[in-house]
Design an enzyme around this catalytic site. Structure first.
Site, mmCIF file in Angstrom:
data_model
loop_
_atom_site.group_PDB
_atom_site.id
_atom_site.type_symbol
_atom_site.label_atom_id
_atom_site.label_comp_id
_atom_site.label_asym_id
_atom_site.label_seq_id
_atom_site.Cartn_x
_atom_site.Cartn_y
_atom_site.Cartn_z
ATOM 1 N N LYS A 88 0.850 -1.199 0.000
ATOM 2 C CA LYS A 88 0.000 0.000 0.000
ATOM 3 C C LYS A 88 0.883 1.245 0.000
ATOM 4 O O LYS A 88 1.917 1.274 0.672
ATOM 5 C CB LYS A 88 -0.902 -0.025 1.244
ATOM 6 C CG LYS A 88 -1.925 1.098 1.315
ATOM 7 C CD LYS A 88 -2.812 0.943 2.563
ATOM 8 C CE LYS A 88 -3.880 2.008 2.645
ATOM 9 N NZ LYS A 88 -4.752 1.843 3.837
ATOM 10 N N SER A 95 -9.728 1.784 2.879
ATOM 11 C CA SER A 95 -8.893 2.568 1.997
ATOM 12 C C SER A 95 -7.844 1.751 1.249
ATOM 13 O O SER A 95 -7.277 2.239 0.267
ATOM 14 C CB SER A 95 -8.183 3.653 2.800
ATOM 15 O OG SER A 95 -7.276 3.070 3.718
ATOM 16 N N SER A 150 -9.816 -0.529 7.062
ATOM 17 C CA SER A 150 -9.245 -0.417 5.718
ATOM 18 C C SER A 150 -8.545 -1.656 5.168
ATOM 19 O O SER A 150 -8.197 -1.678 3.989
ATOM 20 C CB SER A 150 -8.261 0.752 5.669
ATOM 21 O OG SER A 150 -8.989 1.935 5.516
HETATM 22 N N1 GLN Z 1 -12.958 4.142 6.217
HETATM 23 C C1 GLN Z 1 -12.403 4.568 7.463
HETATM 24 C C2 GLN Z 1 -12.019 6.029 7.384
HETATM 25 O O1 GLN Z 1 -12.245 6.603 6.375
HETATM 26 C C3 GLN Z 1 -11.243 3.730 7.830
HETATM 27 C C4 GLN Z 1 -10.005 4.058 7.096
HETATM 28 C C5 GLN Z 1 -8.861 3.214 7.448
HETATM 29 O O2 GLN Z 1 -8.992 2.169 8.117
HETATM 30 N N2 GLN Z 1 -7.691 3.663 7.065
HETATM 31 O O3 GLN Z 1 -11.516 6.606 8.301
#
Ligand code: GLN
Length: 447
Positions: A52, A127, A151
């Site tokens: 990532k 994400s 994410s």
């Molecule tokens: N979707 C969640 C957010 O937008 C989690 C994101 C993540 O785990 N990096 O904060």
């Protein structure tokens, strides 16, 4: 064969932000030479993988999918990257994500939209959408992602692969570009549970460079894969099966739990009564920490700087206005507001208190149960564009995953069926802190 596969499908999937196949082939030759000379590689070692784009890779751009870091090339490797390189894994490139890991669909990336390999009109989740899609589309043997509120697990669920968020502190965050430091954790995306255990073996462990990494003996995660769930007690918290959770998702998860019962595990409905407050607490805590962590992008130390400005303040303003996308700005504003004097007690402090209640909720449940099983995501993959203009709707995608980060617990998402459209459904197994082994043991019985 992985490079061939990338040549065939990457134009439809758009998982990679950076890809260097020439370099990868050179490294593959090196691995061949090592094997020919009699060297034994570690399990899953020496294979082509992806990372990532929020983990630092020496000499390879690390952008967080943001204009702010579009040309940033780190001078060092994140600890996890170093560990994988040391065992000769071949890093093909860097994977797309929501900007600074803020989002649930990978649509907030400043550079491209990754598509779900099961249906390219749909999102891969986020994400870590690029990391999930790359494994689902066979564009890497395994990948790493990060999970602050879901994410890893949510995109794993939407793409039909295995994704694990380990216990907070189990894996070093050194070189992971911070979003919300008390919630962030790195973990693997793999094709199956056995691979997940092997990648954990490769990346887990104490690191003196990360003061929050736990000082403890690392187990051999693979030895947890014993194909026996007899006598295990499973808790099924009803709050995760209520309104907003798709009926097909519920049914697939319940069917999987029933299957475990036929294999000798015992399950029982239970309640985690503070679950409903988790999402609000998460978005306050995560945004507060993000507003502080992202203060460093000021156009001075590294990254983007606006071309024209009048004075220093103007330079800060223009750099940050031009460099960050709108979701990141929303979080910075929300977080700054929650931390400002006069509002701190009402929002940030309150959220921390809720955090304690949620953590205690789990603690109590784990006095009775070995694991909890719930859906990973309330729905299967949604259409590209469907939720991006409605932040509240997007935030609801995380309702089943954020409580785990709030309590710092480990959890794994794995496929458990398909909906009527043929899209994968994921179930989530949540365990006690540092008990990844029981989670893997339960997951392995489905393989
Ligand atoms: N979707 C969640 C957010 O937008 C989690 C994101 C993540 O785990 N990096 O904060």
């Amino acid at each position: 064969s992985v490079i061939k596969r990338i040549e065939d499908v990457e134009k439809d999937i758009d998982a990679y932000l950076y890809l260097d196949t020439e370099q990868a082939l050179k490294q593959a030759d090196e691995v061949d030479r090592l094997i020919a000379s009699g060297k034994e590689l570690e399990p899953l070692g020496g294979l082509p993988i992806g990372i990532k784009d929020n983990m630092c890779t020496k000499g390879m751009t690390t952008t967080c999918a943001s204009r702010m870091l579009a040309n940033f090339v780190p001078p060092y490797d994140a600890t996890v990257v170093k560990k994988l390189k040391d065992r000769h894994d071949i890093i093909l490139g860097k994977l797309n994500m929501d900007e600074f890991a803020m989002g649930s669909s990978t649509e907030t990336s400043a550079f491209k939209k990754t598509k779900n390999p099961w249906d390219i009109s749909r999102v891969p989740g986020g994400s870590s959408g690029g990391s999930a899609a790359a494994v689902a589309a066979d564009e890497a043997f395994f990948t790493l992602g990060s999970d602050t509120g879901g994410s890893i697990r949510q995109p794993a669920s939407l793409c039909g692969v295995v994704g694990m968020k380990p216990t907070y502190g189990a894996i070093s965050r050194y070189g992971l570009i911070a979003f919300a430091s008390s919630l962030d954790q790195i973990g693997p995306f793999t094709k199956d549970v056995t691979d997940c255990a092997m990648v954990l073996n490769a990346i887990a462990g104490h690191d003196a460079n990360d003061s929050t990494s736990a000082v403890r003996e690392c187990p051999d995660y693979k030895s947890a894969l014993i194909d026996d769930v007899k006598g295990l007690k499973i808790g099924v918290p009803r709050e995760y099966f209520g309104q907003g959770i798709n009926e097909e998702v519920k049914k697939a998860v319940i069917d999987a739990i029933e299957l475990l019962k036929t294999l000798g595990a015992d399950y029982e409905e239970t309640s985690l009564k503070y679950t409903d407050y988790a999402l609000s607490a998460y978005y306050l805590i995560a945004s507060a920490e993000a507003s502080s962590n992202l203060g460093r992008y000021d156009g001075v130390k590294y990254g983007y700087r606006a071309a024209n400005y009048e004075d220093m303040i103007d330079m800060y303003k223009k750099t940050r206005s031009e460099g960050f996308g709108s979701e990141v700005k929303r979080r910075i504003m929300l977080g700054t507001y929650a931390l400002s004097s006069g509002y701190y007690d009402a929002y940030y402090l309150k959220a921390l208190k809720v955090r304690t209640l949620i953590t205690e909720d789990f603690k109590k449940a784990f006095e009775k149960y070995d694991v909890l099983i719930v859906p990973t995501s309330p729905t299967t993959a949604f259409k590209i564009g469907e939720r991006i203009d409605n932040p509240m709707e997007m935030y609801l995608s995380d309702v089943c995953t954020v409580p785990v980060n709030i309590a710092g617990l480990p959890a794994l998402s794995m496929p458990c069926g398909f909906d009527s459209r043929g899209l994968p459904i994921g179930l989530q197994i949540i365990g006690k802190a540092f008990d990844e082994e029981t989670i893997l043991r339960v997951a392995y019985t489905f393989e």
